[in-house]
Design a protein around this motif. Structure first.
Motif, PDB file in Angstrom:
ATOM      1  N   PHE A 171       0.850  -1.163   0.000  1.00 25.20           N
ATOM      2  CA  PHE A 171       0.000   0.000   0.000  1.00 25.20           C
ATOM      3  C   PHE A 171       0.900   1.232   0.000  1.00 25.20           C
ATOM      4  O   PHE A 171       1.217   1.767   1.050  1.00 25.20           O
ATOM      5  CB  PHE A 171      -0.872  -0.035   1.253  1.00 25.20           C
ATOM      6  CG  PHE A 171      -1.856   1.079   1.338  1.00 25.20           C
ATOM      7  CD1 PHE A 171      -3.059   0.996   0.673  1.00 25.20           C
ATOM      8  CD2 PHE A 171      -1.563   2.214   2.060  1.00 25.20           C
ATOM      9  CE1 PHE A 171      -3.964   2.037   0.739  1.00 25.20           C
ATOM     10  CE2 PHE A 171      -2.472   3.252   2.134  1.00 25.20           C
ATOM     11  CZ  PHE A 171      -3.669   3.162   1.476  1.00 25.20           C
ATOM     12  N   LEU A 172       1.334   1.660  -1.187  1.00 24.23           N
ATOM     13  CA  LEU A 172       2.247   2.797  -1.267  1.00 24.23           C
ATOM     14  C   LEU A 172       1.587   4.040  -0.677  1.00 24.23           C
ATOM     15  O   LEU A 172       0.380   4.195  -0.807  1.00 24.23           O
ATOM     16  CB  LEU A 172       2.649   3.081  -2.720  1.00 24.23           C
ATOM     17  CG  LEU A 172       3.614   2.084  -3.333  1.00 24.23           C
ATOM     18  CD1 LEU A 172       3.880   2.412  -4.802  1.00 24.23           C
ATOM     19  CD2 LEU A 172       4.944   2.054  -2.573  1.00 24.23           C
ATOM     20  N   PRO A 173       2.366   4.935  -0.020  1.00 25.99           N
ATOM     21  CA  PRO A 173       3.820   4.923   0.066  1.00 25.99           C
ATOM     22  C   PRO A 173       4.382   4.101   1.217  1.00 25.99           C
ATOM     23  O   PRO A 173       5.566   4.241   1.537  1.00 25.99           O
ATOM     24  CB  PRO A 173       4.142   6.401   0.280  1.00 25.99           C
ATOM     25  CG  PRO A 173       2.990   6.909   1.054  1.00 25.99           C
ATOM     26  CD  PRO A 173       1.800   6.156   0.550  1.00 25.99           C
ATOM     27  N   ALA A 174       3.598   3.248   1.834  1.00 19.66           N
ATOM     28  CA  ALA A 174       4.177   2.359   2.848  1.00 19.66           C
ATOM     29  C   ALA A 174       4.967   1.256   2.155  1.00 19.66           C
ATOM     30  O   ALA A 174       4.536   0.748   1.119  1.00 19.66           O
ATOM     31  CB  ALA A 174       3.071   1.742   3.702  1.00 19.66           C
TER      32      ALA A 174
END
Lengths: 288, 288, 288, 288
Positions: free
Chosen positions: D199-202
């Motif tokens: 799950f960007l930016p993660a």
């Protein structure tokens, strides 16, 4: 009264589909100095019906809302359209009908206090005295109609008179545990919003959480819809769901469902207040 | 046959609730050198029924599975339990019944090839030849029963014989467009898994996507359940949903629904294959 | 003090994994007349740690909670366990820390009034006077610490004294806009619950909604976690998300996010209050 | 070449916002006999940029697509617009880049075979031979570039030549485990679609599932984005998530994540193929 320069003007319109609709309608707006901020349209290709919502701003308008409506009339007639034009600055006047459960009312009043809804909550109507303190806390008139003292027809007649007196446009049934008569309903077509505590059309009628519990579903839902003469059959505005498991007892379904009911009803009220909903027979077009 | 040291042993049990059940059952396992890896239990407080699933490993066991079952019998009888003991290493033999739609079969075969399911897919049965190439690609026997050539009773008799011959434990109906007779169903109690393309109990019967489209719901669903004599009424194993809007035509519902059907059926198969499901009347206990 | 017959007793325990743990622990409970109502266990196979939560009822117990703890001590020592035993009837005393935003506090107080939480809200602490009327409405003490009048160290010393005086077990940061010092945090290990308005570890630090808006994500989230010395790095208890689109402005993210924050924090509080959480290094085991 | 009467014509356009844009653009279409089937517009009020997508049909058009583009040019220049006009009947030619994982490729090829995508899959490129059988099964050319035999620059030069030769418009990285050079990327601006398994930016960079597992998040995600020079920083097209718990081991995250990756990438491809995406700096406008 002239239009307020900061307001948006909103057109909601449906009519039989034909070529050139968007261009003619946007041309009308453009010719009167409107700057379109938002446009949504939809064609139901089944029955060839056209739906549109346009929001525009007017920097300097010589026209009042009345004049705008009159100017639009010939085009609307030509198109055979059902339509309305609204100003975002003119808030929808709502009455909330409640019984004993407070969660939906609490949610509506709190969101309203946060400025989330473009509405005036003019009135709370109930068949029980329980939620008067909550109404008082937010400073909203609370009218109690004790249904055991009069016939239902008499109570509804008094309620309708009160709604008239308060200039109510839309009625919200926030877990109101009474069924409105067809006579009442036809006075507010597509202007009574209900929350049903199931994923319609599953579990119509009473005790939907118990029905869901006994059927052993793995997901429960809530449904907000416009009220029609046919109970739980009105056009659906919004639905949502939450997972349950075998561990959830009936009380857990009720607890989890409360959160759903609050959220779903709040979204339906917002869509309605922002003039985002067009009814299409038994269905709705919601321009989110 | 001795138990494989790498396998897990799994007990699924339900019985009337009473004090001390967990302790007695885990004591039984412990006394036979079992190291409990996973324990789930549930009490239905309504009808006071106890459900448990325990998975354990055995580093060195002098007992075969048969001996283990015999050893457990007296306790099970005392508790009035319905129960089974399984080895994770002994895969459930499944037959997949299909008609013309390929998406569920495709999904099952691909997941199986990824090692996601603890099953053997021994056999594919169909009333149409369409999906034979897919079966061939994965090297699985495909038996065609053309239903127009024989009576339904005759076809089912032949199918049951074939299932017997292949040693099938569980039947998966992967969008199989035939209704099984009560006679067939009672041969595989809680061992026929169906996928219904609606959020049951909404839209039972035929054409649920069309029903959903015409009702104007804002969410569609899919439901996997065990098949019982009552169509679409069996215990629900898993459900899921996806949002739709007025923009979605019937074809979009079908497209979006395909994804749901695949995912929901796959999860149901996995739960069943890993012995995670206990039937509780019309409901299921699923120990995820 | 004797245990109340209607209460549940709850054991939360973690220790190095080894064979026979469930059996020995449940045997201990069974031998003291306990009827296990609920048992959840988990083994972290990575570092071979065992986690268990057991809830049981006692129809007639000659033991007080103190005696029960003393009786359990030898087994706990042998297992090298971190553990606690609690009575469901003895509510966790909580203090809520707030600044100016009311939505999380509103949600907690309303749910508490509905009986959803097994807690006593003994105290509200704030660095602003804004939410005092809300505290008053629910009849809860409100202590204002104006942070510009004293050094932060002095304020925290006074706050800690107040928490001591009120017998506070757990602190909830309900959108409290101050960072607690390591000294404060270590006084309440795994007993300070925060809500962060992003899907951690995305968007740590300040203004996460603006960060999310500028990055153009399609989903926003909220995260409730225990507070540790490392900001936004504590063990995550619960997360949830909501979809956004290009139509959502920053104000819409904030509005949608408020609903997430309320729901996620409420679930975290409930899990904590019902003794469902065990910390496993930087992670949590949540027995829902 | 004349336009096919059954096709839709699609305009995608962005330009500085000003009054009258919708009316002028729809007027242009209307004047050339177009019947607007679908119109979506959006104004980024921050930097005052206007975005629009219009789909229309032409019953009888004397204009070819080229002539239509030439006719539109003066208006586009006046508006300072970035724009393109496409025919729905002219499919986007795509190349799929893969390494060893088959799930995304499998999903794309199956959906393509179902007619879900308005694309031609002309070519599959890989740095491994593993997925050639899958390509063969669907009858699609498979080119192997073994990266250890040549320099990366040489490989990319050959790949670019191949893309040129196949007339490729868009490249899909379907879990392609190589990083493209800036030189490669700038040849396909906003025309390389990647799927990142977090799950960007993660969790940017390598091993996002391991990162997620170690951080103890309760939800994992997948992100499809256009590739830019900055790794994992390109404009996000679509994201989705799934819940995990402490019970999920790393292998479970990978298994659950596979389903996300497939679904998210498939949606991104569909949006792109149907010309529903406009890039807005680091963000996207997706007209679903």
């Amino acid at each position: 009264m002239e239009l307020n320069a900061e307001d948006e003007i909103i057109l909601l319109l449906s009519c039989p589909d034909r070529p050139g609709l968007v261009s003619r309608i946007t041309g009308f707006i453009c010719d009167r100095g409107g700057n379109i901020l938002n446009l949504n349209e939809h064609v139901d290709t089944g029955d060839k019906t056209f739906f549109i919502r346009i929001a525009w701003s007017i920097e300097s308008s010589p026209l009042s809302l009345d004049e705008l409506e009159r100017a639009f009339m010939p085009l609307a007639l030509e198109l055979g359209a059902a339509w309305k034009i609204r100003e975002s600055g003119k808030k929808t006047r709502m009455a909330i009908f409640v019984s004993k459960y407070d969660h939906c009312l609490q949610e509506i009043l709190w969101r309203h206090s946060m400025g989330e809804f473009a509405i005036d909550i003019a009135l709370i109507v109930s068949n029980h005295p329980d939620l008067k303190p909550l109404a008082d806390h937010y400073g909203i008139d609370y009218h109690l109609f004790e249904t055991d003292r009069k016939s239902k027809a008499d109570v509804e007649r008094d309620e309708l008179a009160l709604l008239e007196q308060y200039g109510i446009d839309t009625v919200v049934l926030a877990r109101y545990m009474q069924i409105l008569s067809p006579h009442f309903v036809e006075r507010y077509p597509s202007r009574i919003i209900n929350i049903h505590h199931s994923f319609l059309p599953a579990f119509v009628g009473g005790n939907p959480y118990r029905q869901a519990y006994e059927r052993g579903v793995k997901i429960i839902g809530a449904t907000s819809h416009y009220v029609t003469e046919d109970l739980d059959e009105g056009p659906i505005i919004e639905q949502d769901i939450i997972r349950i498991t075998h561990k959830d007892r009936l009380a857990d379904l009720i607890r989890k469902g409360r959160d759903l009911e609050r959220m779903v009803l709040a979204r339906a009220i917002r869509f309605h207040a922002e003039h985002r909903i067009l009814v299409n027979g038994k269905k709705t077009v919601v321009f989110e």
